[in-house]
Design a protein around this motif. Structure first.
Motif, short mmCIF file in Angstrom:
data_model
loop_
_atom_site.label_atom_id
_atom_site.label_comp_id
_atom_site.label_asym_id
_atom_site.label_seq_id
_atom_site.Cartn_x
_atom_site.Cartn_y
_atom_site.Cartn_z
N GLY A 189 22.61 31.85 83.04
CA GLY A 189 21.15 31.59 82.77
C GLY A 189 20.19 32.78 82.48
O GLY A 189 19.72 32.64 81.60
N GLU A 190 20.66 33.57 83.28
CA GLU A 190 19.79 35.12 83.13
C GLU A 190 20.02 35.53 81.65
O GLU A 190 19.24 36.07 80.94
N ALA A 191 21.24 35.28 81.21
CA ALA A 191 21.58 35.61 79.66
C ALA A 191 20.88 35.01 78.54
O ALA A 191 20.70 35.67 77.44
N GLU A 192 20.25 34.00 78.95
CA GLU A 192 19.32 33.41 77.98
C GLU A 192 17.75 34.02 77.66
O GLU A 192 17.02 33.95 76.68
N THR A 193 17.45 34.86 79.01
CA THR A 193 16.18 35.46 78.80
C THR A 193 15.92 36.55 77.66
O THR A 193 17.43 37.02 77.38
N GLY A 194 15.06 36.69 77.14
CA GLY A 194 14.81 37.99 76.24
C GLY A 194 15.26 39.20 76.76
O GLY A 194 15.96 39.99 76.13
N PRO A 195 14.54 39.66 78.01
CA PRO A 195 14.79 41.11 78.27
C PRO A 195 16.20 41.18 78.65
O PRO A 195 16.79 42.35 78.19
N LEU A 196 17.12 40.19 79.14
CA LEU A 196 18.47 40.48 79.17
C LEU A 196 19.02 40.54 77.91
O LEU A 196 19.82 41.40 77.56
N ALA A 197 18.74 39.74 76.95
CA ALA A 197 19.32 39.68 75.48
C ALA A 197 19.14 41.13 74.79
O ALA A 197 20.06 41.62 74.19
N GLY A 198 17.82 41.54 75.16
CA GLY A 198 17.68 42.86 74.61
C GLY A 198 18.39 44.22 75.25
O GLY A 198 18.09 44.99 74.61
N SER A 199 18.91 43.69 76.39
CA SER A 199 19.49 44.83 77.28
C SER A 199 20.95 45.41 76.85
O SER A 199 21.26 46.43 76.95
N TRP A 200 21.48 44.39 76.14
CA TRP A 200 22.91 44.51 75.59
C TRP A 200 23.09 45.75 74.73
O TRP A 200 24.12 46.55 74.88
N GLN A 201 21.88 46.42 74.21
CA GLN A 201 21.91 47.35 73.12
C GLN A 201 22.05 48.81 74.09
O GLN A 201 22.11 49.87 73.47
N ALA A 202 21.55 48.55 75.32
CA ALA A 202 21.61 49.86 76.13
C ALA A 202 22.78 50.74 75.91
O ALA A 202 22.62 51.79 76.31
N ASN A 203 23.91 50.09 75.70
CA ASN A 203 24.96 50.65 75.94
C ASN A 203 25.23 51.89 74.97
O ASN A 203 25.83 52.74 74.65
N LYS A 204 24.17 51.80 73.75
CA LYS A 204 24.04 52.79 72.76
C LYS A 204 23.42 54.21 73.15
O LYS A 204 23.05 55.08 72.32
N PHE A 205 23.00 54.10 74.57
CA PHE A 205 21.98 55.04 75.06
C PHE A 205 22.62 55.87 76.11
O PHE A 205 22.34 56.77 76.59
N LEU A 206 23.99 55.35 76.58
CA LEU A 206 24.52 55.81 77.80
C LEU A 206 25.55 56.84 77.23
O LEU A 206 26.43 56.77 76.34
N HIS A 207 25.55 58.11 77.92
CA HIS A 207 26.21 59.18 77.62
C HIS A 207 27.46 59.19 78.31
O HIS A 207 27.56 59.12 79.58
#
Lengths: 804, 804
Positions: free
Chosen positions: B178-196
């Motif tokens: 369910g949460e995966a349908e929300t915009g904020p969660l959908a936009g969070s997948w890209q966070a892995n490009k910011f993790l060192h």
């Protein structure tokens, strides 16, 4: 797009593309002219400082990509007689879409003073981002736009909203790679699972990868292309890529003609694929009554930011970098080298080939635009009021709850509304939709599922209930997507309703802002025809979050909404089913508003017959004589209430007071239309001071039980003569997972506390009735103890009449 | 997770998994007990109605998946001595994470009355969703949680925020479908490009596909698995899938032991892959100073909703459908069949094998939990205050702007703050981060890039500036992601700052709500140690949206924030650079607040020396003697101001008044800490009535120039004696792309209008000085004409002293 539309078989000839390139150059020339020029619009004389605007505002970077796509879409629109709408996600590129509207003649049709000649060109340039002129972004002022270029994230949801129930429409939606990073946009990719390939239109997402935002590279431009394509395929698309225009290591940019060729042949493929998908779906739907979910094509357009603009400025790369985002040459008035570079840039588009001696686009280029309403700048879908048909509304009084006496019931208020909405859906099978974040049933509107289903084109299962490929309820667990869909649907001339948990509507605070600003701006644009209002039904509200507690309690959306222009915003708190029916019937008939309706879903007492409800809602607020005992006399105290739970507590408090203090003269006032409290000079619904004073008196204590944050009532009434005597109870951020009556007690909104407030505020009572006051304190303790011990409310608080 | 952590080579033995299954059964038993039982916690007697709660609240559906993952993570934590944090996206599953915390002993450590015996079990059960007990969701009350289970969408951004600068931490983040349908969660997948992968920790996303939301299937469960995996790969992950527990066509569910085996071996693979990725990254980083972006593993866990619960109820499928979302058996008090089914369900976990005669978990199962702080329920990362170190702050007075006299400058206020923040970053290299939606440079804080870069681990290009793989600024064009990262970072005991355009901070209104509610709830939880405040710097504000106009104008975030508890929220409007430095130094030292600081980025006049600024900010508001001319006498009029632009206009108005009406006694009051205006009984910063009256008088006109919506000032001051005389100017939703002075004129906040307001409000002036009033009207017209003609402000309005 019609499934039977003809399409060209051969790739476009070179000649076509030369002309297309010239049209594109004309659009880019006009865009640069808007950013820079006050005068000398056709460069008939050398550029001098006085020709240049004093404040250089606007966004060049995204513009050439927008005009490029527009020019290419025009080619297939003309060839295949398509109906198309262009959603400009990178709305910053206002100069680009203003330019294309001008080239298509629409701008002059909409704004007669922007004539089709050199003088008009100068006016077009001058007005852009100029005081008294037009905004810098795609905006309501922009013909062909349904989408403000301000806050990013909503392009794709608007596009899908526009496509619903428009089977002949192709919605081309440009998504900037900046916007693609936002949550709401990221969540919008899943919308293709909700679009029906026969009954709805087509959305063609165009991800415009120009690589940079204001100051930084974009995420999607900095992952390998195969990873990007995998992501887009994972979103259910078949992505096509057109890349070009970049400079080689010597700084030599690729000839645009080569890019035109790739773009044209790719777009031909895409258009053909869309036609094939739609034809196949139609065939399957006719035969089987169902469709396989298509893998819709989409386009990845990778071109340099600020393409065709200055490649370097002062020795720094500009084209293809974040430095091209806004104004690439910033000192063109004072810096001769910058000005020379600007002139060279403008002349690189060869304006003399594009415009004749009068300053009119040459006929060969005029011929490239579609005609009339086929122009994307002139499509009625972008001025939805032109297409708006009135809703057919069943007579809401037929759905009335029988109220033999005040306080009868309990009845589930939203459940009653659901029966009316069910028939609204039946009577408007192609232009009314309900959006919700998986909450229509939870919000007790489930009667609508007697008439329709949730529309979903993904996989189905035997256990599904109320879900099918065709339906008028569109549900997804994203308030952003619901809001964006509904905005797109309304802006293209249809009707709808958004039902949502009250607390979580704050998720779309900022989307509401943008929509309200859009509506406000439209008030000054005569050619913008009125559209249906955006109506929210907020339920599962603060007082009845029995399951969820504190995190689900926030009644502040009204506070947020009331910061916008009074001409746009309306807020209603109907206390029972009949008033809710009357309110909603009114809201769905209105135009150009945002209506916020708050009503609980739990069964509760009913107060007014339908006749009384209609009269009460028409007034917006009123004295409830049956609960008052002061007749025509001035009361000793006024109890005000707004909202279903506060109304119950206020009536119960009156019941207690009349039993224990029969000599006290009480007036009960219920408020449905909260804006009635405000001064008539502040809001069109506001009461005059004499009207207000006639109801709330000028000098008697007013104890006001309000649904939301109490200070809102003060904000609305601070200019009233009696304001110093108004004492408001409401939600003050006290809550947890507890019983309904414990919730009102936690916030001092309960009947006992309201009685205490009356005793404390009416002169003389506190001393004379100290014992009664203590009894109320004890009653609160008794209720709290019962709740802590048994986990439920004391049985007597379920009622509104206090046992005599 | 340490890169050198040992790991088991062999797959887990069957015996291990039998015990693990028993531990899981114990957790599920406790979860069901919490939802249903008041008494008879160990089922030592047959279940009767009195044992059952009167109100059945809670969410069963997601719970068994949460406990399943927890049990399996414990196995590898113990084996490999991992540091792990568990982020419960489906926070509705509160019973599950309360159960695991109890089984690990943490619950009893945190709450002594929830003892480790039958009595404690009963108390544990009873308190859940019970008045006076604990909320139904994962909440601040839940040991091990940094994440409220209310509004959905923020699990993954919280997880990444927690992982930043925690190289030894593994953050397991459960994302509901369910949460995966929300915009904020959908936009969070890209966070892995910011993790060192060397300096930061590991995030292990676990997409829990149980297929249903409240009433509806989920999108991601209804697309083909290869499409889903393609999407996740497109997000840069290497997805693993564990599926199991489903019923066959005869309704026979798969033996959980088989699922345990698949899960255990898959988790072993994942843990090994993480260790390998980190080791390789370390090696590469040491050798090359850079890393290749890893494709981090993630898990797709596909199990039935309500797994192990009632398969059918009243002939309808429950397990594996949306009917399992909340309470599967709803009538267990009154319906004997339901109650029998509940008893059977509870006994299916075989409680007698799990708990001894005292009601204590049997030793074999106790032994499965990690020890001490290694328990996910006890990790200090989930109680960040335990890890919080004070920031090292450079002396802000060293960054003072020289102010030889009031009105000197102009100086860019945020640019000055940038120099101080640059050194804050230098002095706190591992526990301070700045988040922004690509706006740190646009907000003129670019001095920070002298000390650091934007951190980004995607591809790089030669043209990049201020971007590298290691940096203290994390920028992405998603306010949701910025807010989620910062919340996760603060909740795990670090410090940070969010800089943002003022208007678009409304995007996170609802996230702010949840964080503020979290902080509020923590005030009553003694073991929750204070964390650093969440501080916003809002700039590019309403008055200076020169490029962007109307869509970028909304100063209402303060209004929204002030609806939350006064103990939590603070709002500051420093008028110049020295006051901004002083304010920000204060904010970054505070704990458990949300601080909102609004300050413009455009160069403006400076009013106070650093000494004066410190004194002024300490008081929060004050009379500016140098601008006033009434000395110790009572003034004829008070001019109030809050915000940089209103302060300029108010001072300029005073300059005009003193020139034209030298006999008028004027007091100028500037407000930095807006909460000082409120009553001390309403807000801890509020002034007492005598203090307020001493400044604003009890009977003289007050003309107040405010930065935001004017009614906020009324909301704060309506209880003041002089309220009826307070006349506020502010933003009233009038705006477009125009000049700065035109903006204040559009909203009647300009100096000329303030002078007119004074003339109209001070008794006697209007008649006596009608000519002066007309002069002010004419001055406004002159300025407007100049602007419309030349596109810029009349040159004289740039100054604050009116030409004498």
């Amino acid at each position: 797009m019609s499934t039977t539309a003809p399409r060209g078989a051969a790739p476009p000839s070179g000649t076509d593309l030369r002309a297309l390139d010239a049209w594109w150059r004309a659009a880019n020339y006009l865009a640069v002219g808007q950013i820079y020029l006050m005068d000398n619009p056709l460069l008939r004389e050398p550029l001098v400082p006085a020709h240049i605007k004093p404040r250089l505002l606007g966004h060049w970077g995204t513009t050439p990509g927008l005009t490029f796509l527009w020019a290419h879409l025009n080619r297939v629109i003309v060839r295949d007689d398509l109906d198309a709408l262009y959603v400009t996600g990178p709305g910053h590129g206002g100069p680009g879409v203003v330019a294309t509207a001008y080239l298509e003649g629409t701008y002059t049709e909409r704004y007669a003073h922007i004539t089709d000649d050199a003088e008009g060109l100068q006016a077009l340039f001058r007005q852009f981002s100029f005081p008294g002129g037009i905004p810098s972004h795609a905006a309501p002022e922009t013909p062909g736009s349904i989408h403000e270029g301000g806050e990013l994230g909503y392009a794709l949801s608007h596009a899908y909203g526009a496509a619903f129930d428009n089977p002949d429409l192709l919605v081309a939606c440009v998504i900037g790679d900046g916007e693609a990073e936002t949550g709401p946009l990221a969540g919008s990719w899943q919308a293709n699972k909700f679009l029906h390939p026969v009954n709805d239109g087509t959305v063609l997402p165009v991800l415009h990868l120009n690589g940079y935002k204001i100051a930084n590279s974009t995420v999607l431009a900095r992952i390998p292309q195969d990873e990007l394509l995998r992501q887009l395929e994972g979103h259910g698309h078949r992505p096509y890529v057109v890349e070009g225009g970049f400079a080689d290591e010597n700084g030599q940019s690729e000839d645009p003609m080569a890019v035109h060729e790739r773009m044209a042949s790719t777009l031909d493929e895409i258009v053909a694929e869309i036609a094939r998908i739609r034809a196949d779906a139609k065939e399957q739907f006719d035969a089987e009554g169902r469709v396989d979910r298509p893998r819709w094509p989409m386009l990845v357009l990778r071109t340099p930011k600020g393409w065709t603009g200055p490649h370097e400025v002062d020795g720094k790369l500009v084209e293809g970098t974040w430095r091209a985002h806004q104004v690439p040459l910033s000192e063109t008035r004072d810096n001769d080298a910058h000005r020379a570079q600007l002139e060279q840039w403008l002349r690189s588009y060869r304006p003399d080939e594009l415009f004749d001696g009068e300053g009119r686009l040459v006929p060969a280029l005029r011929a490239l635009s579609p005609r009339g309403a086929k122009r994307m700048s002139a499509t009625p879908h972008a001025n939805g009021g032109e297409l708006l048909r009135d809703l057919r509304l069943p007579d809401f009084t037929d759905y009335a709850v029988d109220v033999p006496e005040p306080g009868s019931g309990p009845v589930g208020t939203t459940a009653v509304l659901g029966t009316w909405l069910r028939d609204v859906i039946r009577m408007n099978p192609d232009n009314f939709r309900m959006m919700a974040p998986d909450e229509t049933a939870s919000n007790r509107l489930q009667a609508v599922f007697e008439a329709t289903d949730r529309q979903f084109v993904g996989e189905s299962a035997a256990t599904d209930e109320g879900v099918s490929q065709v339906g008028r309820v569109t549900e997804v667990l994203s308030e952003h997507l619901c809001q964006g869909w509904l905005e797109g649907y309304l802006l293209t001339g249809r009707h709808g309703l958004f039902n949502c948990y009250e607390a979580f509507i704050h998720l779309v605070d900022s989307m509401f802002n943008q929509h309200a600003k859009w509506l406000d701006a439209c008030r000054d644009i005569p050619w913008r025809r009125p559209i249906a209002s955006l109506t929210y039904l907020l339920t599962s509200h603060v007082w009845r979050q029995d399951h969820n507690g504190f995190s689900h309690q926030d009644p502040g959306f009204i506070d947020h909404v009331l910061n916008k222009k009074p001409q746009i915003v309306r807020a209603y708190l109907p206390p029972d089913a009949n008033t809710l029916l009357s309110t909603m019937d009114h809201c769905l008939r209105t135009r150009n508003y945002v209506n916020v309706v708050v009503a609980g879903k739990q069964p509760g007492p009913q107060w007014l017959t339908m006749d009384e409800a209609v009269a009460h809602c028409t007034r917006g607020l009123g004295i409830w004589d049956w609960a008052s005992n002061c007749g025509n006399e001035e009361p000793d105290v006024v109890l005000g209430c707004a909202g279903d739970v506060p109304t119950l507590e206020a009536v119960a408090a009156v019941s207690l007071l009349r039993r224990h203090l029969p000599e006290l003269k009480i007036r009960l006032v219920n408020v449905v239309d909260i804006m009635r409290l405000q001064d008539e000079r502040e809001h069109p619904h506001g009461l005059s001071h004499p009207e207000f004073d006639g109801i709330f008196t000028t000098d008697r204590p007013v104890i006001f039980a309000y649904h939301g944050y109490p200070w809102l009532i003060h904000r609305l009434t601070y200019r009233r003569a009696n304001h110093a005597n108004i004492h408001v109870r409401g939600y003050k951020e006290e809550g947890t997972t507890t019983t309904p009556f414990d919730m009102v007690m936690l916030n001092d909104l309960d009947r006992f506390h309201l009685v205490i407030d009356v005793i404390d505020r009416v002169p003389g009572l506190a001393v004379k009735h100290a014992e009664l006051r203590q009894f109320m304190v004890d009653e609160r303790l008794r209720c709290r103890r019962h709740t802590r011990q048994y986990g439920e409310d004391a049985p007597d608080v379920a009622d509104w009449v206090w046992p005599g």
